[in-house]
Design a protein around this motif. Sequence first.
Motif, PDB file in Angstrom:
ATOM      1  N   SER A  28      -2.070   7.670  24.531  1.00  0.00           N
ATOM      2  CA  SER A  28      -2.718   7.897  25.824  1.00  0.00           C
ATOM      3  C   SER A  28      -2.483   9.321  26.301  1.00  0.00           C
ATOM      4  N   GLU A  29      -3.546   9.950  26.752  1.00  0.00           N
ATOM      5  CA  GLU A  29      -3.458  11.295  27.286  1.00  0.00           C
ATOM      6  C   GLU A  29      -2.807  11.230  28.672  1.00  0.00           C
ATOM      7  N   ASN A  30      -1.937  12.163  28.976  1.00  0.00           N
ATOM      8  CA  ASN A  30      -1.152  12.141  30.211  1.00  0.00           C
ATOM      9  C   ASN A  30      -1.745  13.033  31.292  1.00  0.00           C
ATOM     10  N   GLY A  34      -7.378  11.202  31.422  1.00  0.00           N
ATOM     11  CA  GLY A  34      -6.901  10.267  30.400  1.00  0.00           C
ATOM     12  C   GLY A  34      -6.589   8.898  30.969  1.00  0.00           C
ATOM     13  N   ALA A  35      -6.046   8.859  32.179  1.00  0.00           N
ATOM     14  CA  ALA A  35      -5.752   7.579  32.832  1.00  0.00           C
ATOM     15  C   ALA A  35      -7.045   6.818  33.131  1.00  0.00           C
ATOM     16  N   GLN A  36      -8.074   7.524  33.602  1.00  0.00           N
ATOM     17  CA  GLN A  36      -9.364   6.891  33.857  1.00  0.00           C
ATOM     18  C   GLN A  36     -10.006   6.403  32.559  1.00  0.00           C
ATOM     19  N   LEU A  37      -9.873   7.176  31.516  1.00  0.00           N
ATOM     20  CA  LEU A  37     -10.409   6.792  30.213  1.00  0.00           C
ATOM     21  C   LEU A  37      -9.767   5.491  29.755  1.00  0.00           C
ATOM     22  N   TYR A  41     -12.129   2.173  29.351  1.00  0.00           N
ATOM     23  CA  TYR A  41     -12.484   1.864  27.965  1.00  0.00           C
ATOM     24  C   TYR A  41     -11.294   1.302  27.167  1.00  0.00           C
ATOM     25  N   PRO A  42     -10.609   0.272  27.656  1.00  0.00           N
ATOM     26  CA  PRO A  42      -9.421  -0.210  26.931  1.00  0.00           C
ATOM     27  C   PRO A  42      -9.745  -0.760  25.538  1.00  0.00           C
ATOM     28  N   THR A  47      -9.412  -0.093  19.614  1.00  0.00           N
ATOM     29  CA  THR A  47     -10.070  -0.006  18.306  1.00  0.00           C
ATOM     30  C   THR A  47      -9.813   1.358  17.673  1.00  0.00           C
ATOM     31  N   TYR A  48      -9.927   2.409  18.471  1.00  0.00           N
ATOM     32  CA  TYR A  48      -9.653   3.757  17.975  1.00  0.00           C
ATOM     33  C   TYR A  48      -8.215   3.856  17.453  1.00  0.00           C
TER      34      TYR A  48
END
Length: 152
Positions: A28-30, A34-37, A41-42, A47-48
């Motif tokens: 996860s981007e900090n 990144g938090a909104q992403l 899109y969990p 999957t990614y």
Amino acid sequence: MPITYLSGDPFLTRMQTLAFGYNAQARSENDPLGAQLQQRYPAALATYRKQAHSGRVKAGDVWIWRETTPRMALFVVRDSVVGATRPRYVDRVALQLVRDYQLTGIQSLAIAPPGRDGEWESIKEVLELVLNACPFPLVVYEKYVPGVDAEA
């Protein structure tokens, strides 16, 4: 078509595909974007993560999730979450977009701020060099401003 640069909320885009700069370790981007992403899109990020951990995704790749509107794309431009955005990976991603846009079905694209503070100038140079000749509408968000519809 020329690139359009905006400041605003990329989650409000009307483009067919929304792209984010991401890391090859699938961590996860900090930052607020990144938090909104992660929140929006969990399933895509899970999957990614599986594909990245199995070695099917590497730095310089474009990974597309077609199960949402807009579609979500991850541009793998960092080796790790703490690593810098590498211009060579941005170049590979941009070249892949230009080469394969018809295969991936991209008709229009919004790119969320792809780098961190201090990295923008080198990223912008690469994007200008490669993506200015894209045959589809392309919007690049230079700055993330939550809740602001910059395309209106």
